[in-house]
Scaffold this active site. Structure first.
Site, PDB file in Angstrom:
ATOM      1  N   GLU A  62      -4.922  -6.794  14.611  1.00 16.14           N
ATOM      2  CA  GLU A  62      -4.432  -5.461  14.255  1.00 16.14           C
ATOM      3  C   GLU A  62      -5.595  -4.468  14.347  1.00 16.14           C
ATOM      4  O   GLU A  62      -5.404  -3.289  14.646  1.00 16.14           O
ATOM      5  CB  GLU A  62      -3.810  -5.453  12.849  1.00 16.14           C
ATOM      6  CG  GLU A  62      -2.836  -4.306  12.636  1.00 16.14           C
ATOM      7  CD  GLU A  62      -2.045  -4.399  11.336  1.00 16.14           C
ATOM      8  OE1 GLU A  62      -2.638  -4.206  10.265  1.00 16.14           O
ATOM      9  OE2 GLU A  62      -0.829  -4.667  11.383  1.00 16.14           O
ATOM     10  N   HIS A  97      -5.030 -33.557  17.090  1.00 15.22           N
ATOM     11  CA  HIS A  97      -3.927 -34.400  17.554  1.00 15.22           C
ATOM     12  C   HIS A  97      -2.803 -33.575  18.164  1.00 15.22           C
ATOM     13  O   HIS A  97      -1.700 -34.075  18.339  1.00 15.22           O
ATOM     14  CB  HIS A  97      -3.427 -35.260  16.398  1.00 15.22           C
ATOM     15  CG  HIS A  97      -4.514 -36.160  15.883  1.00 15.22           C
ATOM     16  ND1 HIS A  97      -4.754 -37.423  16.388  1.00 15.22           N
ATOM     17  CD2 HIS A  97      -5.490 -35.941  14.954  1.00 15.22           C
ATOM     18  CE1 HIS A  97      -5.797 -37.957  15.770  1.00 15.22           C
ATOM     19  NE2 HIS A  97      -6.263 -37.070  14.897  1.00 15.22           N
ATOM     20  N   GLU A 104      10.460  -4.753   4.539  1.00 16.45           N
ATOM     21  CA  GLU A 104      10.542  -6.150   4.094  1.00 16.45           C
ATOM     22  C   GLU A 104      10.252  -6.252   2.595  1.00 16.45           C
ATOM     23  O   GLU A 104      10.993  -6.890   1.839  1.00 16.45           O
ATOM     24  CB  GLU A 104       9.522  -7.024   4.843  1.00 16.45           C
ATOM     25  CG  GLU A 104       9.800  -7.212   6.323  1.00 16.45           C
ATOM     26  CD  GLU A 104       9.179  -6.126   7.191  1.00 16.45           C
ATOM     27  OE1 GLU A 104       8.908  -5.003   6.678  1.00 16.45           O
ATOM     28  OE2 GLU A 104       8.973  -6.393   8.383  1.00 16.45           O
ATOM     29  N   LYS A 131       9.231  -0.748  14.409  1.00 19.27           N
ATOM     30  CA  LYS A 131       9.841  -0.441  13.101  1.00 19.27           C
ATOM     31  C   LYS A 131      10.923   0.631  13.275  1.00 19.27           C
ATOM     32  O   LYS A 131      12.009   0.546  12.692  1.00 19.27           O
ATOM     33  CB  LYS A 131       8.777   0.090  12.123  1.00 19.27           C
ATOM     34  CG  LYS A 131       7.782  -0.955  11.636  1.00 19.27           C
ATOM     35  CD  LYS A 131       6.853  -0.334  10.605  1.00 19.27           C
ATOM     36  CE  LYS A 131       5.674  -1.225  10.287  1.00 19.27           C
ATOM     37  NZ  LYS A 131       4.682  -0.616   9.414  1.00 19.27           N
ATOM     38  N   GLY A 135      -4.937  -1.949   4.872  1.00 14.96           N
ATOM     39  CA  GLY A 135      -4.173  -3.096   4.365  1.00 14.96           C
ATOM     40  C   GLY A 135      -4.847  -4.424   4.673  1.00 14.96           C
ATOM     41  O   GLY A 135      -4.937  -5.304   3.809  1.00 14.96           O
ATOM     42  N   ARG A 136      -5.353  -4.576   5.880  1.00 13.32           N
ATOM     43  CA  ARG A 136      -5.947  -5.872   6.266  1.00 13.32           C
ATOM     44  C   ARG A 136      -7.354  -6.056   5.720  1.00 13.32           C
ATOM     45  O   ARG A 136      -7.987  -7.074   5.986  1.00 13.32           O
ATOM     46  CB  ARG A 136      -5.909  -6.019   7.791  1.00 13.32           C
ATOM     47  CG  ARG A 136      -6.541  -4.873   8.558  1.00 13.32           C
ATOM     48  CD  ARG A 136      -6.168  -4.926  10.033  1.00 13.32           C
ATOM     49  NE  ARG A 136      -6.666  -3.806  10.808  1.00 13.32           N
ATOM     50  CZ  ARG A 136      -6.032  -2.644  10.967  1.00 13.32           C
ATOM     51  NH1 ARG A 136      -4.880  -2.431  10.366  1.00 13.32           N
ATOM     52  NH2 ARG A 136      -6.550  -1.685  11.712  1.00 13.32           N
ATOM     53  N   LYS A 150       0.847  -1.200   0.000  1.00 11.91           N
ATOM     54  CA  LYS A 150       0.000   0.000   0.000  1.00 11.91           C
ATOM     55  C   LYS A 150       0.882   1.249   0.000  1.00 11.91           C
ATOM     56  O   LYS A 150       0.698   2.149  -0.798  1.00 11.91           O
ATOM     57  CB  LYS A 150      -0.919  -0.032   1.217  1.00 11.91           C
ATOM     58  CG  LYS A 150      -1.838   1.154   1.322  1.00 11.91           C
ATOM     59  CD  LYS A 150      -2.826   1.000   2.455  1.00 11.91           C
ATOM     60  CE  LYS A 150      -3.574   2.299   2.670  1.00 11.91           C
ATOM     61  NZ  LYS A 150      -4.524   2.230   3.775  1.00 11.91           N
TER      62      LYS A 150
END
Ligand SMILES: O=P(O)(O)OC[C@H]1O[C@](O)(CO)[C@@H](O)[C@@H]1O
Length: 541
Positions: A354, A385, A213, A505, A268-269, A207
């Protein structure tokens, strides 16, 4: 919205009701009202949700709806759909619902209908996706593009990778789709190790187009491409961008023709149905992507128009508030009985945590109650399990969301029956457990009874849909989006900002410089010592 939430009479009525219900188990509630299974099931946009195994009565729901009224949840919902700047700390509208509005719809943002612009981008995406799928878009050397590598992180990765996995059965099997997010160089290295650059397209999804990253991985991918194709002009055939930041995209060397935009009113999410879904569209094709958007939109319409007492996301959100704030549950386990939904819990972690991991109200005052629960999970039957032991006999209350489908997507229908039988069994076992008398009757020795006893009374919701197809996936994601919205509105928090991620950050940026210079200092003694130890270890390599 000024009185603290817990002082509201509606909140206090719920507290008193919780105390009055104390000691009544799910078994008691079913014994008193066997028809609750019929009445506590809701349908919307092709999804059915059974809430009868939640520790609620109709009175609980009535009181929760009173609370929703007191917090004006439907008014806030309408403000969202009307394009008001309900993301107050960023002064932004929250209009992901416009991303899936049909072509002729009108959704206004600052007086302008945004729907035509949304469809312009969708059409450009479809042209590009078709050109790739049909082999008309070729690489620099003229080779057909067979590999699509999406580079992004957070909302620019979790949605695309979740949707790709969920809809793999609808995807092109002669193309390879990979997703790279981690700044750990091994993520990119593993994604590329067997790919031919001449046949590979990168989609850089960010965005802001400034995320450490993503930009680091994108530059590394660019080098990898250039090392093989040897020419700067190759970038134009091998890179596309999805972003709101045209100038940074240009700086990277991607032309606007290969850039697919979205808008600052898409968080973004909440963006997997925007251009961020370009990789999804290439994988499943524009028609399936449109079907996914239609599923989202059907749930939006349901949320906007269904009466509160039949409104699936509203009721599900309120039950989440009940479990967190009144029953003290700290987490929600999301347990899809569908291997294709293996990344759905991870996707939901960003969407829910978030959004609602906030400690102050819209006005900045500290909240006097818990907010967003911790979401986690794994597909069934795998989780059975590993961690289900704790769900059945541990000391913590963990409400579970089971998600299952009537139709299998594989040809192994008998295996689907096994899968679904397990899902139903888990909900039943959690709710009703196994008593000492039962165990005794089955011959369990007295000393072993406490160990084998399952106390039950553990709440769950079961979501059942016909089959996991693009439309169902859209409806399912929108269900959780609106659940998150409902809870944020009750808690009076900003569900659409994420200031909490900034500090880490900023500190990382400083520490990167220190590591490059080979000296640490100025942090707390623990952090300084760790950086020094790292530098010493690094010097030995
Ligand atoms: O799409 P971008 O701008 O690269 O951001 C990626 C992600 O980073 C975050 O800002 C959190 O660090 C998320 O909200 C977002 O989805």
């Amino acid at each position: 919205m000024s009185a603290p939430l817990t002082r509201l009479p509606e909140w206090q009525a719920l507290t008193a009701h919780r105390d009055a219900l104390a000691g009544r188990t799910l078994a008691d509630l079913f014994a008193a009202d066997p028809a609750r299974a019929d009445r506590l099931g809701l349908e919307g946009a092709g999804l059915f949700a059974d809430f009868s195994k939640q520790r609620v009565t109709e009175e609980t729901l009535r009181l929760l709806l009173d609370l929703a009224r007191a917090r004006d949840v439907t008014g806030r919902r309408d403000a969202m759909f009307a394009g008001e700047a309900i993301n107050v700390t960023e002064n932004r509208a929250v209009l992901h619902v416009a991303l899936r509005a049909p072509k002729g719809a009108t959704i206004l943002h600052e007086g302008e209908n945004v729907v035509p612009a949304v469809h312009d981008v969708l059409e450009r995406m479809a042209d590009f996706a078709d050109a790739l799928r049909e082999g008309r878009w070729r690489g620099h050397s003229g080779a057909r593009i067979r590999n699509v590598v999406s580079i992004g992180i957070g909302g620019s990765d979790l949605g695309p990778v979740m949707a790709y996995e969920a809809l793999r059965g609808f995807s092109r099997r002669d193309m390879v789709f990979r997703f790279v997010s981690n700044v750990d160089g091994s993520d990119l290295a593993e994604a590329l190790h067997d790919l031919d650059p001449a046949e590979t397209l990168f989609i850089v999804c960010s965005k802001t187009f400034t995320t450490l990253e993503t930009l680091t991985n994108a530059h590394a991918a660019r080098e990898w491409c250039l090392a093989a194709l040897g020419d700067d002009t190759a970038i134009a055939r091998h890179f596309a961008a999805v972003s709101t930041n045209e100038s940074e995209v240009r700086k990277f060397g991607i032309e606007p023709a290969q850039m697919f935009g979205f808008w600052d009113w898409v968080g973004g999410r909440y963006s997997m149905d925007s251009a961020v879904g370009l990789s999804t569209m290439i994988a499943v094709g524009p028609e399936n992507f449109a079907a996914m958007l239609a599923g989202f939109h059907a749930m939006d319409d349901h949320f906007r128009t269904a009466p509160p007492e039949r409104n699936l996301p509203l009721i599900m959100g309120l039950i989440g508030v009940w479990n967190s704030n009144f029953l003290g549950a700290e987490t929600v386990a999301v347990l899809p009985y569908a291997q294709y939904l293996s990344r759905f819990p991870a996707y939901l972690q960003q969407l829910t945590m978030e959004s609602n991991g906030k400690g102050v109200t819209l006005s900045g005052a500290p909240v006097d109650h818990d907010t967003g629960a911790i979401f986690w999970g794994e597909p069934g039957t795998n989780g059975q399990h590993s961690f289900y032991q704790l769900l059945h006999q541990g000391t913590r209350l963990v409400p579970c969301d089971f998600i299952g489908f009537c139709e299998p997507l594989s040809a192994r229908a008998d295996q689907h029956d096994l899968l679904m039988a397990n899902m139903f069994a888990q909900g039943e076992a959690l709710a009703f457990g196994r008593s000492a008398d039962d165990l005794r009757a089955g011959g369990t020795p007295e000393w072993l009874i406490p160990h084998r006893l399952c106390p039950g009374n553990r709440p769950s919701t079961t979501i059942l849909a016909q089959r996991l197809d693009p439309g169902t996936l859209g409806a399912l994601v929108a269900l959780y989006e609106h659940c998150v919205f409902t809870q944020g509105a009750i808690w009076g928090i900003d569900s659409f900002d994420q200031w909490g991620v900034e500090l880490g950050k900023q500190l990382a940026t400083r520490i990167i410089d220190e590591i490059r210079l080979g000296e640490a200092g100025g942090h707390d003694p623990s952090t300084d010592a760790l950086i020094r130890r790292y530098l010493a270890g690094k010097a030995r390599t």
